[in-house]
Design a protein around this motif. Structure first.
Motif, PDB file in Angstrom:
ATOM      1  N   THR A  86      36.320  38.186  54.070  1.00  0.00           N
ATOM      2  CA  THR A  86      35.545  38.379  53.052  1.00  0.00           C
ATOM      3  C   THR A  86      34.483  38.219  53.637  1.00  0.00           C
ATOM      4  O   THR A  86      33.135  39.129  53.528  1.00  0.00           O
ATOM      5  CB  THR A  86      35.720  38.397  51.704  1.00  0.00           C
ATOM      6  OG1 THR A  86      37.403  38.949  51.399  1.00  0.00           O
ATOM      7  CG2 THR A  86      35.222  38.278  50.567  1.00  0.00           C
TER       8      THR A  86
ATOM      9  N   GLU B  61      31.061  40.929  53.805  1.00  0.00           N
ATOM     10  CA  GLU B  61      29.587  39.834  53.750  1.00  0.00           C
ATOM     11  C   GLU B  61      28.703  40.518  54.313  1.00  0.00           C
ATOM     12  O   GLU B  61      27.674  41.727  54.076  1.00  0.00           O
ATOM     13  CB  GLU B  61      30.208  38.964  52.896  1.00  0.00           C
ATOM     14  CG  GLU B  61      30.572  39.708  51.033  1.00  0.00           C
ATOM     15  CD  GLU B  61      30.835  37.723  50.548  1.00  0.00           C
ATOM     16  OE1 GLU B  61      31.042  37.962  49.544  1.00  0.00           O
ATOM     17  OE2 GLU B  61      30.344  36.770  51.059  1.00  0.00           O
TER      18      GLU B  61
ATOM     19  N   LEU C 172      36.310  44.070  51.747  1.00  0.00           N
ATOM     20  CA  LEU C 172      36.471  42.686  50.589  1.00  0.00           C
ATOM     21  C   LEU C 172      37.809  42.458  50.107  1.00  0.00           C
ATOM     22  O   LEU C 172      38.296  43.078  49.844  1.00  0.00           O
ATOM     23  CB  LEU C 172      35.157  42.507  49.169  1.00  0.00           C
ATOM     24  CG  LEU C 172      34.218  43.130  50.093  1.00  0.00           C
ATOM     25  CD1 LEU C 172      32.969  43.427  49.239  1.00  0.00           C
ATOM     26  CD2 LEU C 172      33.222  41.986  50.788  1.00  0.00           C
ATOM     27  N   LEU C 173      38.106  41.058  50.214  1.00  0.00           N
ATOM     28  CA  LEU C 173      39.410  41.296  49.165  1.00  0.00           C
ATOM     29  C   LEU C 173      39.226  41.644  48.086  1.00  0.00           C
ATOM     30  O   LEU C 173      38.340  42.248  47.131  1.00  0.00           O
ATOM     31  CB  LEU C 173      39.112  39.422  48.851  1.00  0.00           C
ATOM     32  CG  LEU C 173      40.459  38.974  48.021  1.00  0.00           C
ATOM     33  CD1 LEU C 173      42.182  39.771  48.779  1.00  0.00           C
ATOM     34  CD2 LEU C 173      40.742  38.170  47.518  1.00  0.00           C
ATOM     35  N   SER C 174      40.527  42.575  47.878  1.00  0.00           N
ATOM     36  CA  SER C 174      40.577  44.048  46.413  1.00  0.00           C
ATOM     37  C   SER C 174      41.944  43.436  46.331  1.00  0.00           C
ATOM     38  O   SER C 174      42.962  43.699  46.353  1.00  0.00           O
ATOM     39  CB  SER C 174      40.075  44.728  47.123  1.00  0.00           C
ATOM     40  OG  SER C 174      40.522  46.409  46.268  1.00  0.00           O
ATOM     41  N   GLY C 175      41.186  43.337  44.937  1.00  0.00           N
ATOM     42  CA  GLY C 175      42.964  42.425  43.556  1.00  0.00           C
ATOM     43  C   GLY C 175      43.041  41.519  43.828  1.00  0.00           C
ATOM     44  O   GLY C 175      42.981  40.566  45.041  1.00  0.00           O
ATOM     45  N   GLN C 176      43.968  40.906  43.448  1.00  0.00           N
ATOM     46  CA  GLN C 176      44.151  39.007  43.349  1.00  0.00           C
ATOM     47  C   GLN C 176      44.826  38.837  44.326  1.00  0.00           C
ATOM     48  O   GLN C 176      46.371  39.473  44.324  1.00  0.00           O
ATOM     49  CB  GLN C 176      43.900  38.726  42.086  1.00  0.00           C
ATOM     50  CG  GLN C 176      45.879  38.162  42.066  1.00  0.00           C
ATOM     51  CD  GLN C 176      46.168  38.080  40.153  1.00  0.00           C
ATOM     52  OE1 GLN C 176      45.840  39.261  39.500  1.00  0.00           O
ATOM     53  NE2 GLN C 176      47.181  37.758  40.445  1.00  0.00           N
ATOM     54  N   GLN C 177      44.583  38.271  45.321  1.00  0.00           N
ATOM     55  CA  GLN C 177      45.575  37.435  46.237  1.00  0.00           C
ATOM     56  C   GLN C 177      45.979  35.825  45.889  1.00  0.00           C
ATOM     57  O   GLN C 177      47.088  35.906  45.524  1.00  0.00           O
ATOM     58  CB  GLN C 177      45.232  37.254  48.192  1.00  0.00           C
ATOM     59  CG  GLN C 177      46.232  36.745  48.362  1.00  0.00           C
ATOM     60  CD  GLN C 177      45.354  37.148  49.583  1.00  0.00           C
ATOM     61  OE1 GLN C 177      44.641  36.754  50.668  1.00  0.00           O
ATOM     62  NE2 GLN C 177      46.305  37.220  50.994  1.00  0.00           N
TER      63      GLN C 177
ATOM     64  N   PRO D 282      45.281  34.238  42.445  1.00  0.00           N
ATOM     65  CA  PRO D 282      44.411  32.997  41.968  1.00  0.00           C
ATOM     66  C   PRO D 282      44.184  31.675  41.642  1.00  0.00           C
ATOM     67  O   PRO D 282      44.652  30.887  42.250  1.00  0.00           O
ATOM     68  CB  PRO D 282      44.460  33.450  40.436  1.00  0.00           C
ATOM     69  CG  PRO D 282      46.640  33.891  40.792  1.00  0.00           C
ATOM     70  CD  PRO D 282      46.107  34.592  41.888  1.00  0.00           C
TER      71      PRO D 282
ATOM     72  N   ARG E 274      36.631  31.313  48.955  1.00  0.00           N
ATOM     73  CA  ARG E 274      38.021  32.730  48.107  1.00  0.00           C
ATOM     74  C   ARG E 274      37.013  33.851  48.614  1.00  0.00           C
ATOM     75  O   ARG E 274      35.950  34.239  48.864  1.00  0.00           O
ATOM     76  CB  ARG E 274      37.258  33.349  46.581  1.00  0.00           C
ATOM     77  CG  ARG E 274      37.729  31.598  45.586  1.00  0.00           C
ATOM     78  CD  ARG E 274      37.180  31.663  44.413  1.00  0.00           C
ATOM     79  NE  ARG E 274      35.895  32.292  43.662  1.00  0.00           N
ATOM     80  CZ  ARG E 274      35.331  32.392  42.787  1.00  0.00           C
ATOM     81  NH1 ARG E 274      35.721  32.980  41.958  1.00  0.00           N
ATOM     82  NH2 ARG E 274      33.725  32.497  42.551  1.00  0.00           N
ATOM     83  N   GLY E 275      38.281  34.590  48.716  1.00  0.00           N
ATOM     84  CA  GLY E 275      38.211  35.575  50.324  1.00  0.00           C
ATOM     85  C   GLY E 275      38.728  35.626  50.933  1.00  0.00           C
ATOM     86  O   GLY E 275      38.287  36.739  51.880  1.00  0.00           O
TER      87      GLY E 275
END
Lengths: 340, 340
Positions: free
Chosen positions: B232, B236, B330-335, B337, B227-228
Motif C-alpha cells: 500500500t 501511494e 492499495l489494500l482492498s478489504g480488510q486483511q 483489523p 497499516r496496509g
C-alpha cells in the motif's frame, strides 16, 4: 456522497485498514470538510511554520452519548472542548488534530453529519484541522464514534495565568449560567421529557482573548468547569492555590430549566458539566469593570461575581441562600458518565 | 498502588467523571510514570517554549488487540507509532499528548502495566508527555483500552521531504525485514501457535535523524509502512508522485518465520503492518552509501535496496522471483483489523 456509493453505507472494519476503503473515506467524507494547506491527508504529520513564542498543547477525547443533543453534538463538542482548554490557558487556538475511533456498522450518514458539524465548528472558531487518523473497531467493541482532538495554540508573552497568582481578597467571576450542558445531554439520553434544556457548547476564546488583552494584569486564573462542574473546579482551585474559596449560592447564575430539572432528578447543578463557560479569579478592584466587559459579549451576557478568595487551606465553601455554609468537594462517584 | 487501594481495582465509570476517582487515577497511576515540567495534570494545556522553526504535528489512535503481544504492547505502540510518523516527516519528536478511552471493568493492574510501558517507551525515545486525558465508557461499549497519542516535533530548515522530489531513476530502500508486526499481533490474538514471531515495534528517529543529517540532499521521501503494509505504501507513492514503482521480490527482506506464517494463513506479507521500518526514496548514486550507513545501526541492519522509480503513471509493480510482473494495489478489504 459519491465517494462511497459503490459500497455499503455503514462503516466496515476495512474502512480502518489503511487501504482502499480508508482512502475512499478520506477522500469521500473527510476532505469534503477539512481544507488546510498544512493538512496533507496522505502524509504522516502536518508541518506548521512555528513562531517565536510559547505554544500550548492540549488533548481531549470525546465519548458523549447520545451523539446529538440540543445545542450541539459530538463534533461541535470535540472542537469547542479543546479550543476552550487552550483559551483558558491564555492561548490563541490555531491547529487541531482529529483522531476517530469508529464502531463497525456506524451508518456513513451519521459519520458525515458529525464530520460536517466538526468542520463547521472549527471554521467558526478559526482553528485549522491539520492532521487526522481513523481506526475502526468491531461491532460491540466501541460505541458509534469516539473523537480525540488535540489542540495547539500560541500564548502571548505578557500572559501569565496560574494558581500561583491567586491571593486572598481576589474575586471569582463566572462567565454565565451553569449546568446547561450536563443536564441537556442527560435529558437527551434518558428521554426524561424535561423542557427548555440546551447545551451551552461554544468556543470561548472569542471572549477570553479580548478579555486578556483588555485586562492583562487583572486576570489571574481561568478554568472551564467541564466534567465535575463548578464545584469540582473551585475545589481544585482551593487545593492548588492553598486558599479557601467562598461562593455565594444566590450569586451563581443558573437557568430555571436547569435548577428545576436538576431538582426533579436529584442532581446538584454545581456538579453538572459546562461546555461554554469559564471561571476567572481576578483582582477585586477590577471585578466590576471586567463584569461589564463580559456582559457586552453574547457568551458573557449572564456573567456574575460569584465569590471571593480567603486566606485558608484548600476548602471550597458555599454560603447558601438560607445563610448556612456548605463545604464543596471534588465530585465523588459518578454523577453523569459520558457527558463529554 | 496505594493511590487506589481503598477502591475496587477495576476501572469504574466514576474514574472518568473528572472528580475524586479521576484525581486518584491521575495521582495514583499516571503521575507515577509521567514527569515533565510542561505537564501540569490539573491544568488544561501544556505550555511549551516554542523555537523559530517548522513544527510537525501528527495524531494516531491505537486499538490493537490483544493489548500485549510478542515485541510490544499498546503502550509501546502508542509511543513508537506516533514518534515514527514524526520521524518520517523529518521531524525530531519532542512532545506527546496521551488520550485514554478506558472500558469500565478494566483491571487497574492492566492499565498500570500499559502506562508503565508507555512511559518507558517515551523515555527511551526521548519524548516528553505533556498533556493527557482519560474517559471511561460503560462495559461493552469499548474494548479495555484505546489510546490516542498526538506528537509535536521540530523540522530542521534544511529538510525537504516529499513526493514532489521523487524522480525516475531514484532508488527505493527498505530499512529492514517486513511483516513482523502484523503477523505477531495476529498470531497472539488468534493463538495460531506460530513460532518465532515478534513485533518490530521501535522508535525510528534514532536512525532517521542521523540519516538525514548525513545525507541531507539524497533522501527525498520517507514513509513507515504501517497499516496496509509495504504494498500500500509504494502504491501511494506511485500515485502521489505520478511515477511507476518497480520492486524486486527477491530483494525485499522478510524473515522466514513471517514468510512461512503468512503462507500458512494465506496472507500476503507485502500487506502486513510494520511498526519499526521505513521506506526511503533516495538518489540512486547515494544508495550504496546510504545502505552501508543504515546497516551499521541495530534498527537498519537488514536494510536493502528493494526497487527503483520509473517514468510512469502511478503503478506499483513487483518483479517476482519467477520473473513475472505482478501489479500491487492499495489494500482492498480488510486483511488484519486492529493491528495497531
Amino acid at each position: 456522497m459519491a465517494g462511497y456509493e459503490p459500497f455499503s453505507n455503514t462503516i466496515s472494519l476495512a474502512h480502518g485498514d489503511g487501504g482502499e476503503l480508508t482512502h475512499q473515506l478520506i477522500t469521500g467524507v473527510f476532505l469534503k470538510y477539512f481544507h488546510h494547506d498544512a493538512l496533507q491527508p496522505l502524509n504522516d504529520a502536518a508541518l506548521i511554520p512555528g513562531p517565536p513564542c510559547r505554544l500550548a498543547l492540549t488533548t481531549d477525547s470525546f465519548v458523549v452519548k447520545p451523539l446529538f443533543f440540543p445545542g450541539g453534538n459530538i463534533g461541535t463538542l470535540a472542537v469547542n472542548g479543546t479550543v476552550n482548554d487552550l483559551a483558558v490557558s491564555g492561548a490563541r487556538p490555531l491547529y487541531l488534530t482529529v483522531g476517530l475511533i469508529l464502531e463497525e456498522g456506524l451508518p456513513l450518514p451519521v459519520l458525515e453529519k458529525v464530520i460536517a458539524a466538526l468542520a463547521a465548528a472549527a471554521q467558526e472558531a478559526g482553528v485549522a484541522i491539520v492532521a487526522g487518523d481513523t481506526k475502526v473497531v468491531e461491532r460491540g467493541h466501541g460505541d458509534q464514534i469516539f473523537i480525540n482532538t488535540t489542540g495547539l495554540g500560541l500564548v502571548a508573552d505578557n500572559i501569565h495565568l496560574g494558581c500561583h497568582r491567586v491571593r486572598p481578597g481576589d474575586a471569582i467571576i463566572c462567565s454565565g449560567a451553569i449546568g446547561d450542558h450536563g443536564l441537556a445531554v442527560l435529558a437527551a439520553r434518558e428521554n426524561f421529557g424535561l423542557k427548555g434544556l440546551k447545551s451551552d457548547c461554544a468556543a470561548l476564546h472569542t471572549l477570553i482573548l479580548p478579555l486578556l488583552e483588555n485586562f492583562p494584569g487583572a486576570i489571574k486564573w481561568l478554568r472551564d468547569p467541564t466534567r465535575g462542574g463548578l464545584a469540582t473546579t473551585v475545589k481544585e482551585l482551593a487545593l492548588s492555590a492553598q486558599v479557601d474559596v467562598i461562593l455565594s449560592e444566590e450569586a451563581i447564575p443558573v437557568h430555571d430549566s436547569v435548577r428545576g430539572g436538576a431538582e426533579i432528578l436529584g442532581l446538584d447543578y454545581l456538579y453538572l458539566a459546562n461546555e461554554g463557560k469559564f471561571c476567572a479569579v481576578v483582582e477585586s478592584s477590577a471585578a466590576e469593570e471586567i463584569l461589564a466587559f463580559l456582559r457586552r459579549h453574547p457568551l458573557g451576557c449572564e456573567a456574575a461575581l460569584i465569590g471571593e478568595i480567603k486566606d485558608g487551606s484548600g476548602r471550597a465553601l458555599l454560603r447558601t441562600t438560607l445563610g448556612a455554609t456548605r463545604e464543596l468537594y471534588l465530585l465523588s462517584g459518578q454523577q453523569l458518565p459520558r457527558i463529554c
